[in-house]
Design a protein around this motif. Sequence first.
Motif, PDB file in Angstrom:
ATOM      1  N   VAL A   1       0.825  -1.213   0.000  1.00  9.24           N
ATOM      2  CA  VAL A   1       0.000   0.000   0.000  1.00  9.24           C
ATOM      3  C   VAL A   1       0.857   1.260   0.000  1.00  9.24           C
ATOM      4  CG1 VAL A   1      -1.738   1.297   1.271  1.00  9.24           C
ATOM      5  CG2 VAL A   1      -1.916  -1.182   1.128  1.00  9.24           C
ATOM      6  N   LYS A   2       1.957   1.237   0.762  1.00  7.72           N
ATOM      7  CA  LYS A   2       2.796   2.436   0.891  1.00  7.72           C
ATOM      8  C   LYS A   2       3.392   2.836  -0.464  1.00  7.72           C
ATOM      9  CE  LYS A   2       6.429   4.494   3.678  1.00  7.72           C
ATOM     10  NZ  LYS A   2       7.497   4.299   4.654  1.00  7.72           N
ATOM     11  N   ILE A   3       3.924   1.846  -1.192  1.00  6.50           N
ATOM     12  CA  ILE A   3       4.512   2.144  -2.511  1.00  6.50           C
ATOM     13  C   ILE A   3       3.446   2.678  -3.458  1.00  6.50           C
ATOM     14  CG2 ILE A   3       5.550   1.085  -4.552  1.00  6.50           C
ATOM     15  CD1 ILE A   3       7.183  -0.679  -2.711  1.00  6.50           C
ATOM     16  N   LYS A   4       2.249   2.096  -3.404  1.00  4.24           N
ATOM     17  CA  LYS A   4       1.159   2.569  -4.261  1.00  4.24           C
ATOM     18  C   LYS A   4       0.843   4.029  -3.957  1.00  4.24           C
ATOM     19  CE  LYS A   4      -3.729   1.831  -5.315  1.00  4.24           C
ATOM     20  NZ  LYS A   4      -4.939   1.032  -5.068  1.00  4.24           N
ATOM     21  N   GLU A   5       0.740   4.364  -2.691  1.00  7.43           N
ATOM     22  CA  GLU A   5       0.436   5.753  -2.299  1.00  7.43           C
ATOM     23  C   GLU A   5       1.530   6.703  -2.758  1.00  7.43           C
ATOM     24  OE1 GLU A   5      -0.149   5.430   1.904  1.00  7.43           O
ATOM     25  OE2 GLU A   5      -2.196   4.670   1.713  1.00  7.43           O
ATOM     26  N   GLN A   6       2.789   6.271  -2.636  1.00  2.00           N
ATOM     27  CA  GLN A   6       3.907   7.111  -3.079  1.00  2.00           C
ATOM     28  C   GLN A   6       3.856   7.322  -4.592  1.00  2.00           C
ATOM     29  OE1 GLN A   6       7.193   4.817  -1.548  1.00  2.00           O
ATOM     30  NE2 GLN A   6       7.217   5.887   0.427  1.00  2.00           N
TER      31      GLN A   6
ATOM     32  N   ASP B   1      -1.475  15.636 -13.866  1.00  6.25           N
ATOM     33  CA  ASP B   1      -2.831  16.148 -14.044  1.00  6.25           C
ATOM     34  C   ASP B   1      -3.667  15.284 -15.006  1.00  6.25           C
ATOM     35  OD1 ASP B   1      -4.808  17.939 -13.371  1.00  6.25           O
ATOM     36  OD2 ASP B   1      -4.436  19.239 -15.101  1.00  6.25           O
ATOM     37  N   LEU B   2      -3.524  13.968 -14.850  1.00  5.44           N
ATOM     38  CA  LEU B   2      -4.355  13.015 -15.590  1.00  5.44           C
ATOM     39  C   LEU B   2      -5.059  12.128 -14.576  1.00  5.44           C
ATOM     40  CD1 LEU B   2      -2.042  11.710 -18.475  1.00  5.44           C
ATOM     41  CD2 LEU B   2      -3.946  13.304 -18.683  1.00  5.44           C
ATOM     42  N   PRO B   3      -6.264  11.651 -14.897  1.00  9.26           N
ATOM     43  CA  PRO B   3      -6.939  10.729 -13.974  1.00  9.26           C
ATOM     44  C   PRO B   3      -6.087   9.475 -13.755  1.00  9.26           C
ATOM     45  CG  PRO B   3      -8.422  11.405 -15.756  1.00  9.26           C
ATOM     46  CD  PRO B   3      -7.063  11.917 -16.098  1.00  9.26           C
ATOM     47  N   ILE B   4      -6.079   8.991 -12.524  1.00  8.89           N
ATOM     48  CA  ILE B   4      -5.421   7.728 -12.196  1.00  8.89           C
ATOM     49  C   ILE B   4      -6.535   6.726 -11.906  1.00  8.89           C
ATOM     50  CG2 ILE B   4      -3.831   6.548 -10.632  1.00  8.89           C
ATOM     51  CD1 ILE B   4      -2.558   9.377 -10.153  1.00  8.89           C
ATOM     52  N   LEU B   5      -6.641   5.735 -12.771  1.00  3.16           N
ATOM     53  CA  LEU B   5      -7.771   4.802 -12.713  1.00  3.16           C
ATOM     54  C   LEU B   5      -7.498   3.663 -11.737  1.00  3.16           C
ATOM     55  CD1 LEU B   5      -8.657   4.678 -16.522  1.00  3.16           C
ATOM     56  CD2 LEU B   5      -9.388   6.319 -14.786  1.00  3.16           C
ATOM     57  N   SER B   6      -8.476   2.770 -11.624  1.00  3.95           N
ATOM     58  CA  SER B   6      -8.349   1.620 -10.723  1.00  3.95           C
ATOM     59  C   SER B   6      -7.123   0.785 -11.064  1.00  3.95           C
ATOM     60  CB  SER B   6      -9.583   0.723 -10.837  1.00  3.95           C
ATOM     61  OG  SER B   6     -10.705   1.404 -10.358  1.00  3.95           O
ATOM     62  N   SER B   7      -6.453   0.298 -10.038  1.00  4.49           N
ATOM     63  CA  SER B   7      -5.213  -0.457 -10.225  1.00  4.49           C
ATOM     64  C   SER B   7      -5.479  -1.886 -10.695  1.00  4.49           C
ATOM     65  CB  SER B   7      -4.444  -0.514  -8.903  1.00  4.49           C
ATOM     66  OG  SER B   7      -4.157   0.788  -8.454  1.00  4.49           O
TER      67      SER B   7
END
Length: 198
Positions: A139-144, A153-159
């Motif tokens: 989770v930490k790496i994903k948040e970083q 400034d682009l949408p970040i979609l579901s992983s």
Amino acid sequence: MSKIITIAHQKGGVGKSTLALNLSYRFSHDVKIALTDVDPQGTIMNLKGLVEDFDIINFDNVKKLKKSEYDVVFIDSPPYIIETIQPIFEESDFVLVPTKVGVPDIMAISTTIDLIKKAQKKNKNLKAAIVLNMLKPNVKIKEQAIEQLKKYDLPILSSIHDRISYGSSFLNGGVISSNDKQAKDEIEKLSNEILNLL
């Protein structure tokens, strides 16, 4: 007019072909789909004749693809920037940029996004988004990674997570036809998010 969805990232190994294939399988349940490949390695083209749910077609000209018989054409791109990618972006309706969360992958994404932004000046209707792909359960790496990617400034979609079922999806109808409920849910959610942005 066909909708053109291009999967692009200048770095190899981020799962572009696997994602293009699985999205094609998912979309083919609702509309007429073609998948093509501008990668000289021809990962997708090697599947021609083996896939039944949609057509794998030769890439000729993006303008011709726009006028094709298909509702949606997915374009898989090579693991480096080629001179033909800019006109492809300019004719696309949507560019999906998959990236792993590693530092080299995040750093390499800027070249692709610069070309997308340039294309958006010519094609005001071009939409684009980032998807974290082949994600490990950290989770930490994903948040970083998300923090780093916000600057574009682009949408970040579901992983999309790193699952065995994605690796084996090339010849068995994609994860949509598998018993992997989590993978199916991921592709379903990502597909819906793309449709909502189109």
